[in-house]
Scaffold this motif. Structure first.
Motif, short mmCIF file in Angstrom:
data_model
loop_
_atom_site.label_atom_id
_atom_site.label_comp_id
_atom_site.label_asym_id
_atom_site.label_seq_id
_atom_site.Cartn_x
_atom_site.Cartn_y
_atom_site.Cartn_z
N THR B 59 38.40 31.71 40.20
CA THR B 59 37.26 32.43 40.76
C THR B 59 37.45 32.59 42.25
O THR B 59 38.14 31.80 42.90
CB THR B 59 35.95 31.66 40.53
OG1 THR B 59 36.16 30.32 40.96
CG2 THR B 59 35.55 31.66 39.07
N GLY B 60 36.87 33.62 42.75
CA GLY B 60 36.91 33.90 44.18
C GLY B 60 35.75 34.81 44.51
O GLY B 60 34.78 34.84 43.77
N ASN B 61 35.85 35.52 45.61
CA ASN B 61 34.79 36.45 45.96
C ASN B 61 35.34 37.87 45.95
O ASN B 61 36.54 38.08 46.11
CB ASN B 61 34.25 36.14 47.35
CG ASN B 61 33.16 35.10 47.28
OD1 ASN B 61 32.89 34.54 46.22
ND2 ASN B 61 32.54 34.85 48.40
N TRP B 62 34.43 38.83 45.79
CA TRP B 62 34.84 40.21 45.97
C TRP B 62 35.13 40.41 47.45
O TRP B 62 34.44 39.83 48.30
CB TRP B 62 33.73 41.15 45.51
CG TRP B 62 33.57 41.12 44.04
CD1 TRP B 62 32.76 40.28 43.34
CD2 TRP B 62 34.27 41.91 43.08
NE1 TRP B 62 32.91 40.51 41.99
CE2 TRP B 62 33.82 41.51 41.80
CE3 TRP B 62 35.23 42.91 43.17
CZ2 TRP B 62 34.31 42.08 40.63
CZ3 TRP B 62 35.70 43.49 42.01
CH2 TRP B 62 35.25 43.07 40.75
N PRO B 63 36.15 41.22 47.77
CA PRO B 63 36.52 41.35 49.18
C PRO B 63 35.33 41.77 50.03
O PRO B 63 34.68 42.78 49.75
CB PRO B 63 37.62 42.42 49.16
CG PRO B 63 37.73 42.91 47.75
CD PRO B 63 36.99 41.99 46.87
N GLY B 64 35.06 40.97 51.05
CA GLY B 64 33.99 41.31 51.98
C GLY B 64 32.59 41.11 51.45
O GLY B 64 31.62 41.44 52.08
N LYS B 65 32.44 40.56 50.24
CA LYS B 65 31.10 40.37 49.67
C LYS B 65 30.90 38.89 49.36
O LYS B 65 31.85 38.15 49.22
CB LYS B 65 30.97 41.18 48.36
CG LYS B 65 31.35 42.63 48.49
CD LYS B 65 30.19 43.44 49.01
CE LYS B 65 30.59 44.82 49.50
NZ LYS B 65 31.21 45.67 48.51
N THR B 66 29.65 38.52 49.22
CA THR B 66 29.38 37.12 48.88
C THR B 66 29.22 36.94 47.37
O THR B 66 28.90 35.88 46.91
CB THR B 66 28.09 36.64 49.57
OG1 THR B 66 27.07 37.58 49.29
CG2 THR B 66 28.27 36.51 51.06
N VAL B 67 29.42 38.02 46.64
CA VAL B 67 29.29 37.92 45.19
C VAL B 67 30.57 37.35 44.60
O VAL B 67 31.67 37.80 44.94
CB VAL B 67 29.02 39.32 44.60
CG1 VAL B 67 28.91 39.23 43.09
CG2 VAL B 67 27.77 39.90 45.19
N SER B 68 30.42 36.35 43.75
CA SER B 68 31.63 35.71 43.25
C SER B 68 32.22 36.51 42.09
O SER B 68 31.54 37.25 41.39
CB SER B 68 31.33 34.29 42.81
OG SER B 68 30.47 34.32 41.70
N ARG B 69 33.51 36.34 41.94
CA ARG B 69 34.22 37.10 40.93
C ARG B 69 35.16 36.16 40.18
O ARG B 69 35.81 35.31 40.79
CB ARG B 69 35.05 38.17 41.61
CG ARG B 69 36.10 38.76 40.70
CD ARG B 69 36.79 39.91 41.34
NE ARG B 69 37.92 39.49 42.14
CZ ARG B 69 38.62 40.35 42.87
NH1 ARG B 69 38.26 41.61 42.92
NH2 ARG B 69 39.63 39.94 43.56
N ALA B 70 35.21 36.31 38.87
CA ALA B 70 36.15 35.53 38.10
C ALA B 70 37.20 36.48 37.56
O ALA B 70 36.87 37.57 37.09
CB ALA B 70 35.44 34.81 36.95
N GLU B 71 38.43 36.10 37.66
CA GLU B 71 39.46 36.88 37.00
C GLU B 71 40.41 35.96 36.26
O GLU B 71 40.55 34.78 36.60
CB GLU B 71 40.19 37.78 37.99
CG GLU B 71 40.88 37.06 39.12
CD GLU B 71 41.52 38.04 40.09
OE1 GLU B 71 40.78 38.68 40.84
OE2 GLU B 71 42.76 38.15 40.10
N GLY B 72 41.02 36.49 35.23
CA GLY B 72 41.92 35.67 34.43
C GLY B 72 42.90 36.57 33.71
O GLY B 72 42.99 37.76 34.00
N GLY B 73 43.64 35.97 32.81
CA GLY B 73 44.63 36.80 32.13
C GLY B 73 44.94 36.27 30.75
O GLY B 73 44.58 35.14 30.41
N PHE B 74 45.53 37.13 29.95
CA PHE B 74 45.98 36.70 28.64
C PHE B 74 47.14 37.59 28.20
O PHE B 74 47.32 38.70 28.73
CB PHE B 74 44.85 36.72 27.61
CG PHE B 74 44.24 38.08 27.38
CD1 PHE B 74 44.75 38.92 26.40
CD2 PHE B 74 43.14 38.49 28.14
CE1 PHE B 74 44.17 40.17 26.18
CE2 PHE B 74 42.59 39.74 27.93
CZ PHE B 74 43.09 40.58 26.95
N ASP B 75 47.93 37.08 27.27
CA ASP B 75 48.99 37.88 26.69
C ASP B 75 48.55 38.29 25.31
O ASP B 75 47.92 37.50 24.59
CB ASP B 75 50.28 37.05 26.54
CG ASP B 75 50.84 36.69 27.91
OD1 ASP B 75 50.39 37.31 28.89
OD2 ASP B 75 51.68 35.78 27.98
#
Lengths: 476, 277, 345
Positions: B59-75
């Motif tokens: 998890t991190g933040n959207w660039p320049g925003k305080t809204v958090s963002r989750a990203e992940g991956g799968f095959d």
């Protein structure tokens, strides 16, 4: 407005701006409406509700009775009387048992233990006479009624009956600018105002929810009923011949509760027309289908969600209050305890509004829980009057039987006016700190929490002041 | 900056806009496809996200925003998918920061697949969002979650009927119990690879004046940005005075969204020059 | 212990002083703050607005009219005109004022802030319609262009304010509504209200009390020198021509008229009856309107009236499988087609 072959992006914007005025005011509305309508159509086609029809018919027959002109209100009164009656009659026994255990057995045992371990007297006092005793008191008064009242209430909610109550009563609340569901948060407030605050979540209109929170305190909570009953029995019931004493003091207490309900409406009315004028208001009330209440699950969740939660909060606040109560009674400066200094300072104000300094100090240090106001008053009265043979020492709260309680209070200068004003002040003063904290958590607003504290406090002072002056004018 | 698009345009090639994704803080190095996960709040979107990614997420933040963002991956199959959890929103009209972020990602990031998680028990309210997403992109998979609760409430949801009406694949799931996830993965990969053909429903319900206004704007948009995949929606947003889109037109950002000339021979290069003017 | 009578008197005096000081609108503190708000800048902006308004109505702004509109003396008005001129916001030719392009832009910025604020009050707060204008008169001077931009964005960039006045765009583009005063229309034509003038206050209050709002369709049935009688749906309204002149209307294309059958308010239906939603009244706005749409109350939705509360209000309706109670004043704003023979059973 024919597009030329050489349009560029700026021209698109110019066209768009010109078209915006043309398509008119309701463009956005129409767009939203089209979207919603489309979504609804698609959903209607995809979703079928088998097995709904017959249940709805049964629902309707129940609704026809529950919301009928003839039976609706009667049923409501009967059900709630039943709930309160069950609560009161069932809570008595465990309440006494817990009290016997925590205060009658464990407390002396702890005292003995501390003495044997050789605690310094002040540590002994703070820990056991202060913190432990206050906490034990709150638990024994609060726990049993809440453990019975909340599950009963939740069962009615789970069954689907409570929204019908809101439906029946909405018109009354509407006239005060409030939401019918406020009747439910108010009812919950009769159990505990902190739980009442949480229960205002069911009101989904911001303005009406705020009204419900700001006025919840006027529902006489579980922690204040004992105070009312005790004072009414000692001072008001005693005016009557013995055979009337019980009923008259009961009527006095009910009168105070009814006054609270009236104040709820008056204050709600006032709030919608003043400070809350600009808050968003939008009514809707869903009447969910009836379903058989899940008894075990309800008991479990209402114990965990409401009872234990509220109790834990109260204990967290009561423990430090216990320490403070003990400290003000035991820290002495120049031969006088801190409590006496404060009481002397508050006394003129207290007398002016028909109370006294002891009561005011008790309300200040017993903010965390209304349950410990009377024990604190008794302790402080003994402390300032220097009565001997009563009480358990400086900083140690206690209760006594009716006669000796009366003796102590009268020695403390109490009159009938003091009693009446205490009953009024107990109804109309700032909510306990558990309630305020809950309100702060729910609203995330210092401003509204402050209003919730100061509005009833100011009203309490005003009401007791007026009553005191009028009383003195009439009776000298 | 020129988007990095596969030189030979093909059906199965990724569609996402690498350059814009980079601006949105997403590095596509080592990933084949990017999936956006949209949905109303409380639809079990996070459960779906967790079920798809397992521990491969951060998890991190959207660039320049305080809204958090989750990203992940799968095959899945032979491909590696990156999945981005968008903020839960009820609409994409960009009246709140969350909505703006979700909208911008779908519009400018051009994810290969947008999975919209919907609550089967509140289909009506959830479909608002689906319809809005469908206006922006046709690479959509609807994940019909909380099917177990719908059943408990005595609701039957006909997912085939829904798929036909919406024009995109619909996969019923119970994400909590991991039911239906395999089918969801299969469908995502089909749509990402362009194997599933979508004919998304575009809502229509306009007065004659409005239709005309839209038509005028769409024509102009098509001239300036040939091949813009969602010209109608852009026109509607411009008519609604959407500042972000006005700005995008102003700066010519919309040009990045149209398929690049290398891929579609039908478009002459001189028209492209005007875009950059 | 103080003498009770004495105590009461002192308390009453305190309450009185508090009331005089703090009461909204009439209290001393309120007035004092208000007076401080009426700075030179506010007067300049109001004067610009006034001149813009005169130009729009093809009237000639003069010193007298400025003094009158702003409620100030002629001397003050002259002083303001001077300042406006030296700031090159207006030109004065033979005693007549004209806005320069920067002056017009400035005036439009203030008007934009005013109308945005009204739209904000209408859509996102619970303030009463009668209070919008007064509040907006204050906030138009307080909003910076940046704040106005944020507000516009938060409102979804509205093109019109709740009275139907166009809101100038942030770049100052602006178009007047094409409406014609209701008082100059002939009977029997289908018309739609597109604008309601919010000044003067007395007339506006009367129009609000009649429940009129932009977006409503009407048909004039009678027009004399004394009064104009018209119908909105099944409701009849009678206005004096001078009042009706503050309503602007456009003619409705015939094909639109047929598409909107005259409905009855949902509130007029009795338990056991059903209706199909035709339209939500334009007066249903903001949170209330969104709530209705969230509940699925949309054109085409069938609504069954189930039961009325024993206290008379609200009434429970079966809407899309759910039982929802609505209050009378809400149900009044939902138009339904109540012809049962046209409804599927």
């Amino acid at each position: 407005m024919n597009p030329s072959p050489q349009v560029d992006s700026q021209e698109i914007l110019a066209t768009a701006q010109a078209l915006r005025w043309e398509v008119g005011k309701d463009f956005h509305e129409k767009l939203m409406e089209a979207l919603y309508t489309n979504a609804a159509e698609i959903a209607d086609r995809a979703v079928t509700r088998p097995g709904e029809k017959p249940r709805f018919d049964l629902d309707r027959s129940i609704d026809r009775i529950v919301t009928s002109r003839r039976w609706g209100f009667l049923l409501m009164i009967l059900l709630f009387t039943l709930v309160f009656w069950i609560t009161i009659s069932l809570a008595n026994v465990p309440s006494r048992m817990i009290s016997d255990l925590l205060i009658g057995t464990i407390y002396p045992a702890l005292n003995a233990l501390a003495t044997r371990l050789g605690f310094p007297w002040w540590l002994h006092g703070i820990l056991i006479d202060g913190i432990y005793l206050a906490t034990a008191w709150v638990i024994s008064v609060m726990l049993p009624p809440m453990a019975i009242f909340f599950p009963l209430f939740t069962l009615l909610e789970d069954f689907g009956y409570l929204p019908r109550v809101a439906f029946n009563l909405d018109n009354v609340f509407k006239k005060a600018g409030a939401h019918g569901k406020q009747s439910l948060s108010m009812m919950m407030g009769f159990g505990c105002n902190a739980a009442g605050m949480i229960s205002t979540r069911i009101i989904d209109s911001p303005r009406e929810r705020m009204i419900a929170m700001l006025t919840n305190n006027f529902a006489l909570c579980n922690g204040r009923w004992p105070t009312q009953i005790l004072i009414a029995a000692i001072f008001i019931g005693a005016l009557m011949p013995a055979y009337l004493a019980g009923i008259v003091s009961a009527l006095a207490v009910v009168g105070i509760a009814v006054l609270g309900v009236l104040l709820t409406f008056v204050v709600s009315w006032f709030l919608t027309r003043s400070v809350l004028k600009g808050e968003v208001s939008s009514f809707s009330l869903e009447l969910p289908p009836y379903r058989p209440p899940r008894v075990m699950q309800t008991i479990y969740t209402s114990l965990i969600d409401r009872t234990i939660y509220v109790l834990w909060r109260a204990v967290v606040f009561a423990a430090p209050a216990g320490a403070v109560i003990w400290l003000v009674a035991n820290i002495t400066i120049g031969g006088q305890s801190l409590a006496e200094y404060i009481i002397n300072f508050l006394n003129p104000l207290g007398i002016l509004i028909g109370l006294n300094g002891v009561i005011l100090l008790a309300y200040i240090i017993a903010i965390p829980a209304n349950e410990i106001v009377v024990p604190t008053v008794l302790m402080l009265t003994v402390l300032v009057t220097g009565l001997t043979g009563a009480g358990a020492g400086a900083g140690v709260m206690f209760e006594a039987d009716l006669e000796s309680t009366k003796a102590i209070l009268v020695a403390g200068g109490w009159t009938l006016l003091t009693a009446i004003n205490l009953m009024l002040f107990s109804l109309v003063h700032n909510p306990c700190s558990t309630t305020l904290y809950t309100m702060y958590k729910e609203t995330d607003s210092r401003k509204w929490t402050t209003v919730a504290a100061l509005l009833p406090l100011g009203m309490g002072f005003a009401i007791t002041f007026v009553v005191a002056q009028v009383w003195r004018l009439i009776f000298g | 900056m020129k988007p990095d698009i596969n030189p030979e345009q093909c059906e199965t090639c990724p569609m996402h806009n690498t350059a814009n994704l980079m601006k949105l803080g997403l590095d596509m190095q080592g990933w084949d496809y990017v999936i956006a996960l949209a949905g109303n709040p409380n639809t079990g979107k996070s459960t779906v996200f967790n079920a798809l990614t397992g521990l491969r997420q951060h998890t991190g933040n959207w660039p320049g925003k305080t809204v958090s963002r989750a990203e992940g991956g799968f095959d899945y199959g032979d491909h590696r998918y990156k999945i981005v959890d968008l903020p839960g929103t009820y609409s994409l009209l960009a009246t709140s920061l969350d909505e703006e972020i979700a909208r911008d990602f779908i519009l400018f990031g051009q994810p290969d697949v947008t999975v919209v998680v919907v609550d089967a028990t509140r289909l009506e309210r959830n479909l608002n969002l689906v319809l809005q997403v469908l206006e922006i992109t046709d690479r959509v998979v609807v994940c019909l979650n909380l099917m177990d609760e719908a059943e408990r409430h005595g609701l039957q949801v006909d997912e085939r009927r829904l798929a036909r009406d919406l024009g995109v694949p619909v996969v019923p799931t119970v994400a909590r119990a991991k039911d239906g996830l395999n089918l969801l993965l299969q469908t995502i990969s089909d749509v990402a690879a362009g194997k599933a053909v979508s004919k998304p429903k575009r809502f229509e319900n306009e007065s004659p004046e409005l239709k005309q206004a839209i038509q005028i704007l769409v024509e102009q948009l098509n001239q300036v940005y040939p091949g813009l995949p969602n010209a109608r929606w852009v026109a509607l947003r411009l008519l609604d005075g959407d500042e972000r889109l006005i700005e995008a037109v102003h700066k010519g950002e919309l040009g990045d969204l149209a398929p690049q000339p290398g891929g579609i021979p039908a478009i002459s290069p001189d028209l492209k020059l005007e875009t950059s003017a | 212990m103080p003498e009770p009578l004495f105590a009461i008197l002192i308390a009453a005096a305190l309450v009185l002083i508090g009331w005089l000081l703090f009461w909204p609108k009439t209290g001393i503190i309120y007035r004092w703050r208000k007076a401080r708000q009426v700075t030179d800048r506010v007067l300049l902006e109001d004067a610009l607005k006034h001149i813009q308004r005169c130009e729009r109505h093809a009237e000639t702004p003069t010193l007298q009219s400025i003094a009158g509109a702003l409620d100030i003396s002629l001397n003050q008005a002259a002083h303001i005109a001077e300042e406006l001129q030296s700031a090159e916001l207006i030109q004065i030719e033979n005693g007549a004022f004209r806005l320069t392009p920067p002056g017009r832009e400035y005036a439009l910025r203030v008007i934009r802030a005013h109308r945005l604020w009204e739209e904000y009050l209408a859509e996102q707060t619970g303030f009463d319609e009668a209070e919008w204008h007064d509040q907006a008169e204050q906030y138009e001077h307080l909003l910076s262009p940046e704040e106005a931009r944020n507000l516009a964005r938060q409102l979804g960039n509205p093109a019109y304010d709740p009275h139907g006045d166009p809101i100038p765009s942030s770049s100052g583009e602006f178009q007047h509504h094409p409406g014609i005063p209701l008082s100059s229309m002939e009977p029997e034509k289908p018309l739609r209200i597109i604008h309601i003038e919010d000044e003067p206050e007395e007339i506006y209050a009367q129009l609000v009390a009649e429940g009129l709002s932009p977006g409503m369709n009407l048909r004039i049935s009678e027009k004399t020198l004394q009064r104009i009688r018209f119908w909105i749906g099944e409701e009849e309204h009678v206005l004096a021509p001078i009042v009706a002149a503050n309503i602007s209307v456009v003619q409705l294309p015939e094909e639109l008229v047929e598409k909107t059958p005259p409905g009855a308010p949902l509130a007029t239906l009795k338990p056991g009856e059903k209706g199909r939603v035709v339209a939500l009244s334009p007066r249903l706005r903001g949170a209330d309107r969104r709530r209705m749409m969230d509940l699925g109350i949309l054109p085409g939705t069938t609504i069954d009236v189930e039961m009325t509360s024993p206290s008379g209000d609200p009434t429970a309706y079966k809407i899309r499988g759910a039982l929802i109670a609505l209050r009378k004043d809400q149900a009044q704003l939902i138009q339904v087609d109540n012809k049962p023979e046209e409804l599927p059973l």
